[in-house]
Design an enzyme around this catalytic site. Structure first.
Site, PDB file in Angstrom:
ATOM      1  N   HIS A 117      23.202  -5.305   8.624  1.00  0.00           N
ATOM      2  CA  HIS A 117      23.717  -4.430   9.679  1.00  0.00           C
ATOM      3  C   HIS A 117      23.391  -2.948   9.487  1.00  0.00           C
ATOM      4  O   HIS A 117      24.139  -2.085   9.956  1.00  0.00           O
ATOM      5  CB  HIS A 117      25.226  -4.619   9.812  1.00  0.00           C
ATOM      6  CG  HIS A 117      25.618  -5.894  10.498  1.00  0.00           C
ATOM      7  ND1 HIS A 117      25.579  -7.121   9.860  1.00  0.00           N
ATOM      8  CD2 HIS A 117      26.053  -6.143  11.767  1.00  0.00           C
ATOM      9  CE1 HIS A 117      25.990  -8.059  10.705  1.00  0.00           C
ATOM     10  NE2 HIS A 117      26.276  -7.493  11.857  1.00  0.00           N
ATOM     11  N   SER A 141      23.671 -11.740  12.345  1.00  0.00           N
ATOM     12  CA  SER A 141      25.103 -11.529  12.551  1.00  0.00           C
ATOM     13  C   SER A 141      25.723 -12.797  13.142  1.00  0.00           C
ATOM     14  O   SER A 141      25.660 -13.851  12.526  1.00  0.00           O
ATOM     15  CB  SER A 141      25.316 -10.301  13.455  1.00  0.00           C
ATOM     16  OG  SER A 141      26.672  -9.943  13.530  1.00  0.00           O
ATOM     17  N   GLU A 184      24.584 -11.315   3.833  1.00  0.00           N
ATOM     18  CA  GLU A 184      24.849  -9.940   4.253  1.00  0.00           C
ATOM     19  C   GLU A 184      26.210  -9.927   4.939  1.00  0.00           C
ATOM     20  O   GLU A 184      26.721 -10.966   5.338  1.00  0.00           O
ATOM     21  CB  GLU A 184      23.743  -9.426   5.184  1.00  0.00           C
ATOM     22  CG  GLU A 184      23.607 -10.158   6.514  1.00  0.00           C
ATOM     23  CD  GLU A 184      24.537  -9.662   7.612  1.00  0.00           C
ATOM     24  OE1 GLU A 184      25.009  -8.501   7.523  1.00  0.00           O
ATOM     25  OE2 GLU A 184      24.811 -10.419   8.555  1.00  0.00           O
TER      26      GLU A 184
END
Length: 296
Positions: free
Chosen positions: A268, A108, A198
């Site tokens: 996630h 992230s 992602e």
């Protein structure tokens, strides 16, 4: 590329926060890490609160540089993502890490740091952070295996466009942070590499905008392969986009004769399978799986 030494039972690992403040329980994760035989050591300010952030920029930087310079710390698993790591990137003591490489683990918001490490010639791990350890056994076990020296992994996919074997490093991570890197010291370098992407919580038009930015900068042209991870909670207001998010992403690579892997559970979701960033690897794109063998 500098490859940090694998971990051994009894090693100390640092838990450091560089982004958002902690808002979940971590006791189970701590026990899992201890069960691996590791000794977690928290930075002085890891659990601090400063508005949105896990402490001030100065506190976060102090903790990270402490962990990089402390010889007994063999790896750093970051507390969580969110936002904030880019605020301190330019003050990190990278010289200490180059002289004593250690595994840095995150995803992230930590994509920004992983890209910076790659540009400096240091491999990192895109994988579960402390706040997400304990959500999925496969992800936890794979992370442990990777940190303890395993080099061969087999991941399930939903589909591939070509069955082929490529020897190249994997780079990338969170699409937003990949796009944000353009023009900075951690700017992504895709030449001759396999791109992994992602994302979470974005609208389709935003996904399109970020990919278009990468295309306009010429970043996609040297890419040798694409791995599409988890794109979670992606909005499509008024159903303006008729394609799926995976179709949208892959359309930006249609001019390249490269393999595209769909459905890697990395991102996630509770399952977040780890990948080495920057480390040369033999990557086999097979019908329903991805086989990765990391090289020295």
């Amino acid at each position: 590329m500098l490859i940090p030494a694998h971990l051994n039972p009894g090693d100390k690992i640092a838990i450091v926060a560089t982004a958002k403040r902690l808002e979940s329980e971590i006791e189970q994760a701590i026990e899992i890490v201890k069960a691996w035989g590791l000794v977690p050591v928290f930075g002085q300010h890891t659990l601090a609160n400063h508005g949105y952030f896990a402490g001030t920029d100065e506190q976060k930087l102090e903790d990270l540089n402490w962990a990089l310079n402390y010889a007994e710390i063999k790896a750093i698993i970051f507390l969580r993502g969110g936002y904030g790591t880019t605020r301190i990137l330019d003050g990190v003591d990278y010289a200490a890490l180059k002289s004593n490489p250690k595994w840095l683990v995150g995803f992230s918001d930590l994509t920004s740091l992983l890209l910076q490490l790659e540009n400096l010639g240091i491999a990192g791990v895109h994988g579960p952070m402390l706040a997400s350890i304990g959500r999925d056994d496969a992800s936890d076990n794979t992370l442990k295996e990777l940190l303890f020296g395993e080099t061969s992994f087999n991941y399930t996919l939903s589909a591939v466009t070509q069955e082929v074997t490529i020897q190249a490093p994997i780079t990338g991570g969170n699409l937003c942070l990949v796009a944000e890197s353009i023009g900075s010291e951690n700017e992504i370098d895709l030449e001759g590499k396999i791109l992994f992407l992602e994302e979470v919580g974005e609208q389709m038009y935003s996904i399109d905008r970020m990919l278009n930015k990468l295309r306009r900068c010429g970043k996609l042209d040297g890419c040798r392969g694409l791995i599409i991870g988890s794109f979670s909670n992606i909005g499509n207001a008024n159903n303006y986009f008729s394609e799926t998010v995976e179709e949208l992403v892959s359309s930006y690579f249609s001019h390249l004769n490269i393999p595209i892997a769909y459905g890697l559970m990395a991102g996630h979701e509770n399952q977040n399978l780890p990948l080495c960033i920057g480390r040369n690897a033999k990557v086999q794109f097979l019908k329903d799986r991805l086989e990765i063998g990391y090289l020295l």
